[in-house]
Enzyme design. Structure first.
Site, mmCIF file in Angstrom:
data_model
loop_
_atom_site.group_PDB
_atom_site.id
_atom_site.type_symbol
_atom_site.label_atom_id
_atom_site.label_comp_id
_atom_site.label_asym_id
_atom_site.label_seq_id
_atom_site.Cartn_x
_atom_site.Cartn_y
_atom_site.Cartn_z
ATOM 1 N N GLU A 252 0.884 -1.171 0.000
ATOM 2 C CA GLU A 252 0.000 0.000 0.000
ATOM 3 C C GLU A 252 0.914 1.211 0.000
ATOM 4 O OE1 GLU A 252 -1.407 3.200 0.907
ATOM 5 O OE2 GLU A 252 -1.909 2.483 2.908
ATOM 6 N N CYS A 286 -2.323 9.038 3.342
ATOM 7 C CA CYS A 286 -2.037 8.526 2.002
ATOM 8 C C CYS A 286 -3.183 8.786 1.036
ATOM 9 C CB CYS A 286 -1.697 7.040 2.052
ATOM 10 S SG CYS A 286 -2.984 6.007 2.777
#
Length: 477
Positions: A252, A286
């Site tokens: 990720e 993020c």
């Protein structure tokens, strides 16, 4: 405001908490003041070897433990997290900087991950295939093995829980390597697991120089899977290391989330939603909304409304009750953000709010840049800070082109009241996650992950649990 910092900073290896004892130490800094508040011990190579040996033995024990017993431990850990929420949240705020209200929410969300994984583990189903009489073919799902889990400092409790919860639920053992910047809150999470009855060796907690720890763990044949959340360059480096041992990986990585704002949206409501989200955790998210593309008819009103709301975001120490945005997490970040803002302004962007470093600590003002050209560095590289960049668009096709221009594809957002348009956006935007009229995209039962340079694989949902399982076909005649 209480200034005390009360954390037991230690490594956890084979059920034993290990303190300094001659190990190298890493300073833990309060980012709101720029002051060292503690030191965390770093694992030696011998510590890592002990952790690997413990994880191998712990896996053999834990995979044979009935799923109901595993679930009971995870539920108990979740309950302990809720009981200790205030203490964990205060550690999180002092180490990472986010406002206490956000830290409390992170701890609550982390507890929810353990509860969800505990329940879902009992629904790991295989298949029985159709075969002639007297023959059987079965497809089984089994835990992949010991896991090396690397998590970042922006959501240190939640992102460590997001790896621990599914891995432990399905029967894997884990060596968790959280960030050295936030060891107290991560250690507090691990103590909830051990106090809940997790057997020694099933989960280890190690700190250390990131490259040295990752090379040591990933090179070991004990580790069967690597899970990483962090930057794209580091993710690519770990992928190369994992390739040598053909390790299963979940990556990720970073993003640069576009937000498409159409002229049919409820503008005031949209602004009330997007501005707090942009400055949540000082933009160190993020999936933080960053590239705002706004339809021409409402562009000026959007900029004015965004700037006015941005000016009202109060910064300060996360433990102060009226703080809406804390500092950046480390000393490097304010200079990096300042360089991006200066580059954009030099290339024609207008600074509509903020744009400067704060006084003391690692602060940077909540910032809005308008009319940002495509060749500005901040339009092409994730700022990971409290800066929103905006530019106008004309048509739906123009908006989609701007959203998909970069090699990132983690999260994207759009605001429109036209449901036909919403359907088209959901299909056309190149991103692992799309939120339309919402930022609520990180929930326990949904997959969380990106495409393109933003990584692959998912955490969360049944897809995330699948990543910790191996598929085996058994044929009998």
């Amino acid at each position: 405001m209480t200034q005390g910092y009360d954390a037991d900073l230690a490594l956890l290896i084979n059920g034993s908490w290990k303190l300094g004892e001659g190990r190298d130490l890493f300073p833990v800094v309060d980012p709101a003041r720029g002051e060292t508040i503690a030191e965390v011990p770093l694992a030696t190579p011998a510590d890592l070897d002990e952790a690997l040996d413990a994880a191998e033995k712990g896996f053999a024990l834990w995979r044979a433990t009935p799923v109901e017993q595993r679930a009971a431990v995870l539920h108990k850990a979740a309950a302990l997290m809720r009981e200790r929420s205030e203490a964990i949240a205060r550690l999180l705020t002092q180490e990472q900087g986010k406002p206490l209200a956000e830290a409390r929410g992170e701890v609550a969300g982390s507890a929810g991950l353990f509860d969800w994984a505990a329940e879902e583990a009992s629904r790991i189903y295989g298949r029985v295939l159709v075969r002639p009489t007297g023959q059987r073919s079965m497809v089984l799902k089994q835990p992949v093995g010991p896991v090396a889990a690397f998590s970042p400092w922006n959501f240190p409790v939640y992102l460590m829980a997001k790896k621990l919860a599914p891995a432990l639920a399905v029967g894997c053992s884990v060596i968790a390597k959280p960030p050295e910047e936030t060891p107290g809150c991560c250690g507090a999470l691990m103590r909830c697991l051990t106090d809940a009855g997790l057997p020694a060796g099933v989960a280890q907690l190690v700190h250390g120089v990131p490259d040295a720890v990752s090379r040591h763990l990933i090179a070991s044949p004990v580790i069967r899977k690597v899970s990483f959340t962090g930057s794209i360059p580091v993710g690519k480096h770990l992928m190369r290391l994992a390739a040598d041992g053909v390790k299963r990986i979940t990556m990720e990585l970073g993003g640069h989330a576009p937000v498409l704002v159409f002229d049919d949206c409820d503008l005031e409501k949209t602004l009330d939603i997007v501005v707090p989200q942009k400055f949540r955790n000082a933009g160190q998210v993020c999936v933080s909304p960053t590239r705002f593309f706004v339809q021409e008819a409402i562009y000026d009103r959007f900029i004015d409304g965004f700037a006015a709301r941005t000016a009202g975001v109060k910064t300060g120490h996360g433990l102060d009750a009226d703080t809406k945005m804390g500092p950046l997490a480390n000393v490097r970040r304010p200079d990096a953000i300042a360089a991006l803002v200066e580059d954009a302004a030099a290339k024609g962007a207008r600074v509509m709010a903020g744009g400067h470093r704060g006084n003391g600590g690692f602060f940077f003002e909540p910032t809005l840049l308008a009319d940002v050209p495509d060749n500005a560095d901040i339009m092409n590289n994730e700022p990971f800070g409290p800066v929103a960049v905006a530019a106008p668009f004309t048509t739906l096709e123009d908006a989609i082109g701007k959203a998909n221009r970069l090699p990132y594809g983690l999260a994207a957002f759009a605001f429109t009241e036209n449901m036909r348009q919403a359907n088209l956006l959901g299909d056309a935007i190149e991103s692992g996650m799309v939120g339309i009229n919402t930022f609520a995209i990180s929930v326990p039962d949904a997959p969380f992950g990106g495409i393109k340079d933003s990584g692959f694989g998912s955490e969360g949902g049944v897809e995330g649990m699948e990543s910790y399982l191996a598929t085996k076909a058994v044929h009998m005649a």
